[in-house]
Design a protein around this motif. Structure first.
Motif, PDB file in Angstrom:
ATOM      1  N   THR A 146      -6.592   3.005   6.248  1.00 55.32           N
ATOM      2  CA  THR A 146      -6.939   3.931   5.174  1.00 55.32           C
ATOM      3  C   THR A 146      -5.878   3.823   4.104  1.00 55.32           C
ATOM      4  O   THR A 146      -4.694   3.944   4.385  1.00 55.32           O
ATOM      5  N   THR A 147      -6.292   3.609   2.877  1.00 54.32           N
ATOM      6  CA  THR A 147      -5.321   3.323   1.830  1.00 54.32           C
ATOM      7  C   THR A 147      -4.986   4.521   0.969  1.00 54.32           C
ATOM      8  O   THR A 147      -4.170   4.429   0.059  1.00 54.32           O
ATOM      9  N   SER A 148      -5.655   5.650   1.221  1.00 58.08           N
ATOM     10  CA  SER A 148      -5.357   6.813   0.397  1.00 58.08           C
ATOM     11  C   SER A 148      -3.990   7.358   0.722  1.00 58.08           C
ATOM     12  O   SER A 148      -3.453   7.129   1.786  1.00 58.08           O
ATOM     13  N   THR A 149      -3.446   8.094  -0.227  1.00 55.34           N
ATOM     14  CA  THR A 149      -2.123   8.671  -0.058  1.00 55.34           C
ATOM     15  C   THR A 149      -2.232  10.183  -0.128  1.00 55.34           C
ATOM     16  O   THR A 149      -2.974  10.719  -0.938  1.00 55.34           O
ATOM     17  N   THR A 150      -1.525  10.857   0.732  1.00 58.33           N
ATOM     18  CA  THR A 150      -1.564  12.303   0.742  1.00 58.33           C
ATOM     19  C   THR A 150      -0.166  12.855   0.711  1.00 58.33           C
ATOM     20  O   THR A 150       0.770  12.203   1.156  1.00 58.33           O
ATOM     21  N   THR A 151      -0.046  14.023   0.164  1.00 63.31           N
ATOM     22  CA  THR A 151       1.235  14.719   0.156  1.00 63.31           C
ATOM     23  C   THR A 151       1.065  15.982   0.966  1.00 63.31           C
ATOM     24  O   THR A 151       0.171  16.771   0.706  1.00 63.31           O
ATOM     25  N   THR A 152       1.881  16.140   1.948  1.00 59.98           N
ATOM     26  CA  THR A 152       1.730  17.288   2.839  1.00 59.98           C
ATOM     27  C   THR A 152       3.086  17.798   3.230  1.00 59.98           C
ATOM     28  O   THR A 152       4.107  17.261   2.816  1.00 59.98           O
ATOM     29  N   SER A 153       3.118  18.815   4.023  1.00 56.77           N
ATOM     30  CA  SER A 153       4.390  19.413   4.399  1.00 56.77           C
ATOM     31  C   SER A 153       4.601  19.326   5.877  1.00 56.77           C
ATOM     32  O   SER A 153       3.656  19.340   6.649  1.00 56.77           O
ATOM     33  N   THR A 154       5.824  19.205   6.275  1.00 55.04           N
ATOM     34  CA  THR A 154       6.184  19.178   7.687  1.00 55.04           C
ATOM     35  C   THR A 154       7.363  20.097   7.918  1.00 55.04           C
ATOM     36  O   THR A 154       7.920  20.648   6.959  1.00 55.04           O
ATOM     37  N   THR A 155       7.739  20.250   9.127  1.00 57.76           N
ATOM     38  CA  THR A 155       8.814  21.164   9.458  1.00 57.76           C
ATOM     39  C   THR A 155       9.989  20.397   9.984  1.00 57.76           C
ATOM     40  O   THR A 155       9.849  19.622  10.910  1.00 57.76           O
TER      41      THR A 155
ATOM     42  N   PHE B 228       6.573   1.592  11.085  1.00 52.01           N
ATOM     43  CA  PHE B 228       5.824   2.776  10.665  1.00 52.01           C
ATOM     44  C   PHE B 228       6.340   3.289   9.326  1.00 52.01           C
ATOM     45  O   PHE B 228       5.566   3.738   8.473  1.00 52.01           O
ATOM     46  N   ASN B 229       7.655   3.251   9.145  1.00 51.62           N
ATOM     47  CA  ASN B 229       8.254   3.659   7.878  1.00 51.62           C
ATOM     48  C   ASN B 229       8.141   2.543   6.827  1.00 51.62           C
ATOM     49  O   ASN B 229       7.818   2.802   5.667  1.00 51.62           O
ATOM     50  N   ALA B 230       8.379   1.310   7.246  1.00 52.38           N
ATOM     51  CA  ALA B 230       8.369   0.184   6.310  1.00 52.38           C
ATOM     52  C   ALA B 230       7.014   0.018   5.624  1.00 52.38           C
ATOM     53  O   ALA B 230       6.945  -0.346   4.446  1.00 52.38           O
ATOM     54  N   TYR B 231       5.925   0.298   6.356  1.00 53.06           N
ATOM     55  CA  TYR B 231       4.583   0.169   5.781  1.00 53.06           C
ATOM     56  C   TYR B 231       4.062   1.489   5.211  1.00 53.06           C
ATOM     57  O   TYR B 231       2.900   1.572   4.797  1.00 53.06           O
ATOM     58  N   GLY B 232       4.892   2.520   5.214  1.00 53.88           N
ATOM     59  CA  GLY B 232       4.541   3.752   4.520  1.00 53.88           C
ATOM     60  C   GLY B 232       3.796   4.790   5.317  1.00 53.88           C
ATOM     61  O   GLY B 232       3.279   5.751   4.745  1.00 53.88           O
ATOM     62  N   TYR B 233       3.735   4.638   6.655  1.00 54.60           N
ATOM     63  CA  TYR B 233       2.982   5.596   7.464  1.00 54.60           C
ATOM     64  C   TYR B 233       3.798   6.839   7.843  1.00 54.60           C
ATOM     65  O   TYR B 233       3.224   7.852   8.243  1.00 54.60           O
TER      66      TYR B 233
ATOM     67  N   ILE C 109      13.167  24.296   7.232  1.00 52.49           N
ATOM     68  CA  ILE C 109      12.806  24.038   5.844  1.00 52.49           C
ATOM     69  C   ILE C 109      11.517  23.224   5.838  1.00 52.49           C
ATOM     70  O   ILE C 109      11.150  22.632   6.841  1.00 52.49           O
ATOM     71  N   GLN C 110      10.821  23.211   4.719  1.00 54.49           N
ATOM     72  CA  GLN C 110       9.530  22.534   4.658  1.00 54.49           C
ATOM     73  C   GLN C 110       9.459  21.619   3.433  1.00 54.49           C
ATOM     74  O   GLN C 110       8.871  21.972   2.407  1.00 54.49           O
ATOM     75  N   PRO C 111      10.046  20.428   3.529  1.00 50.48           N
ATOM     76  CA  PRO C 111       9.944  19.480   2.419  1.00 50.48           C
ATOM     77  C   PRO C 111       8.566  18.830   2.379  1.00 50.48           C
ATOM     78  O   PRO C 111       7.838  18.847   3.361  1.00 50.48           O
ATOM     79  N   SER C 112       8.215  18.264   1.241  1.00 51.18           N
ATOM     80  CA  SER C 112       6.937  17.561   1.103  1.00 51.18           C
ATOM     81  C   SER C 112       7.173  16.059   1.198  1.00 51.18           C
ATOM     82  O   SER C 112       8.118  15.535   0.627  1.00 51.18           O
ATOM     83  N   TYR C 113       6.286  15.355   1.912  1.00 49.20           N
ATOM     84  CA  TYR C 113       6.407  13.920   2.105  1.00 49.20           C
ATOM     85  C   TYR C 113       5.135  13.235   1.633  1.00 49.20           C
ATOM     86  O   TYR C 113       4.032  13.769   1.767  1.00 49.20           O
ATOM     87  N   SER C 114       5.272  12.035   1.102  1.00 45.50           N
ATOM     88  CA  SER C 114       4.120  11.213   0.754  1.00 45.50           C
ATOM     89  C   SER C 114       4.063  10.034   1.717  1.00 45.50           C
ATOM     90  O   SER C 114       5.081   9.405   1.993  1.00 45.50           O
ATOM     91  N   TYR C 115       2.877   9.718   2.218  1.00 46.13           N
ATOM     92  CA  TYR C 115       2.730   8.590   3.126  1.00 46.13           C
ATOM     93  C   TYR C 115       1.283   8.125   3.116  1.00 46.13           C
ATOM     94  O   TYR C 115       0.384   8.813   2.625  1.00 46.13           O
ATOM     95  N   THR C 116       1.038   6.952   3.669  1.00 47.57           N
ATOM     96  CA  THR C 116      -0.309   6.407   3.790  1.00 47.57           C
ATOM     97  C   THR C 116      -0.971   7.009   5.018  1.00 47.57           C
ATOM     98  O   THR C 116      -0.435   6.919   6.124  1.00 47.57           O
ATOM     99  N   THR C 117      -2.115   7.617   4.850  1.00 47.71           N
ATOM    100  CA  THR C 117      -2.765   8.288   5.970  1.00 47.71           C
ATOM    101  C   THR C 117      -3.421   7.285   6.912  1.00 47.71           C
ATOM    102  O   THR C 117      -3.721   6.149   6.542  1.00 47.71           O
ATOM    103  N   ALA C 118      -3.657   7.727   8.119  1.00 51.96           N
ATOM    104  CA  ALA C 118      -4.307   6.882   9.124  1.00 51.96           C
ATOM    105  C   ALA C 118      -4.986   7.779  10.138  1.00 51.96           C
ATOM    106  O   ALA C 118      -4.562   8.918  10.363  1.00 51.96           O
ATOM    107  N   GLY C 119      -6.021   7.269  10.781  1.00 48.71           N
ATOM    108  CA  GLY C 119      -6.640   7.985  11.884  1.00 48.71           C
ATOM    109  C   GLY C 119      -7.975   8.616  11.545  1.00 48.71           C
ATOM    110  O   GLY C 119      -8.198   9.073  10.417  1.00 48.71           O
ATOM    111  N   GLU C 120      -8.867   8.638  12.533  1.00 53.76           N
ATOM    112  CA  GLU C 120     -10.197   9.221  12.390  1.00 53.76           C
ATOM    113  C   GLU C 120     -10.268  10.627  12.972  1.00 53.76           C
ATOM    114  O   GLU C 120     -11.217  11.362  12.714  1.00 53.76           O
ATOM    115  N   SER C 121      -9.275  10.994  13.781  1.00 46.01           N
ATOM    116  CA  SER C 121      -9.272  12.310  14.403  1.00 46.01           C
ATOM    117  C   SER C 121      -9.237  13.400  13.339  1.00 46.01           C
ATOM    118  O   SER C 121      -8.562  13.251  12.312  1.00 46.01           O
TER     119      SER C 121
END
Length: 320
Positions: free
Chosen positions: A73-82, A135-140, A102-114
């Motif tokens: 999946t090539t879309s990019t999402t910005t979400t928050s994690t803990t 996983f980091n090098a390819y942006g996941y 703290i809850q920073p925002s991260y951008s990454y390439t999404t993956a998965g059908e779940s």
């Protein structure tokens, strides 16, 4: 010439000092070269943890393998994690940890059908070697979730430091700093010729136990060693399967819902050749391409849906 030699030996052995010196020199040479004349001993690994877990079945696939053909999946999402900031004060008897969320925002390439893919991916922290680093090098995953490095193995992991936002720190301190609800541990390709299969498996188990000691509510996924291309320069897939078989047995023997074994080998393997599928090969016979990481995450998230991981992650986050 005969007269010269006769005169030399007569004078040499007739002298009271020369023979003694020659004997002493001979003794000295014997001691000096003694190590080179003794066959070196092989350091045999301990049999304490020999468990004879060589039950790999090539035809046995888990339900996660049915999704190995998923596309990236090539879309990019910005979400928050803990993420946590951890400060430790050591005494002679105990360590006190103060955790601030703290809850920073991260951008990454999404993956998965779940339907829970983003939920898992937001929180996933990777611990391991150069293959895990992909996983980091390819942006996941973002760098703040990457505790992986090239050439890292069980045998040398304490030589590495990581800066995931709190300065350089050792691997376990980085694990504590991230304080994630879910860790993916993947290393072993650099340990193939350092350990036996069983000793390797027990060392990975001890790593999982150490992570749990620092983050007691975490879920830990232990990934198997990934396959290599046929005829690669480094190792054989037979040896990798032997290591994975021991690893699967040792991790499942824990019988813990918080420590899960996940067969990335089954996700990436070409079942006709039992080698790394060409669809996932990175070009050097050992490393992986971006599609491989998408496929692994897709299968991993489907697998987590079948476990109590989702509820455990909620419990982890509700405790703070």
């Amino acid at each position: 010439m005969k007269k010269i030699l006769f005169s030399f030996f007569r004078d040499f052995f007739g002298h009271p000092v020369f023979p003694v010196i020659s004997v002493l020199c001979g003794i000295f040479l014997i001691f000096l070269t003694a190590d080179s004349m003794v066959k070196p001993q092989t350091n045999e690994l301990s049999d304490t943890f020999k468990i004879n877990a060589l039950r790999y079945a090539a035809s046995a696939t888990t339900s996660t393998t049915t999704t190995t053909t998923s596309t990236t999946t090539t879309s990019t999402t910005t979400t928050s994690t803990t993420t946590s900031t951890s400060t430790s004060t050591s005494t002679t008897t105990e360590t006190t940890t103060v955790t601030e969320y703290i809850q920073p925002s991260y951008s990454y390439t999404t993956a998965g059908e779940s339907p829970n893919s983003s939920f898992y991916q937001d929180r996933l922290v990777i611990v391991g070697d150069s293959i895990a680093y992909g996983f980091n090098a390819y942006g996941y995953i973002p760098y703040q979730h990457n505790i992986a490095a090239e050439s890292l193995g069980v045998w040398n992991m304490h030589n590495y430091t990581f800066d995931i936002g709190g300065g350089a720190m050792g691997i376990y301190d980085a694990v504590s700093y991230a304080y994630s609800p879910i860790y993916y541990v993947s290393m072993g390709i650099n340990d193939i010729y350092t350990y036996s299969a069983d000793d390797y498996a027990w060392n990975i188990r001890w790593i999982a136990e150490e992570i749990l000691a620092r983050v007691p509510t975490a879920t830990i996924v232990v990934g198997s060693i990934t396959p290599v291309s046929d005829g690669n320069y480094y190792t054989t897939n037979d040896r990798i399967r032997e290591f994975n078989s021991s690893l699967e047995w040792v991790i499942n023997d824990m019988q813990s819902p918080q420590v899960l074994y996940f067969s990335t080998h089954d996700v990436l393997c070409d079942w006709n050749t039992m080698a790394l599928s060409w669809d996932y090969a990175g070009g050097d016979g050992l490393h992986l391409n971006s599609s491989a990481y998408s496929a692994m995450l897709n299968c991993l998230f489907n697998y987590l849906d079948e476990t109590s991981a989702y509820e455990q992650i909620i419990t982890h986050e509700e405790s703070y």
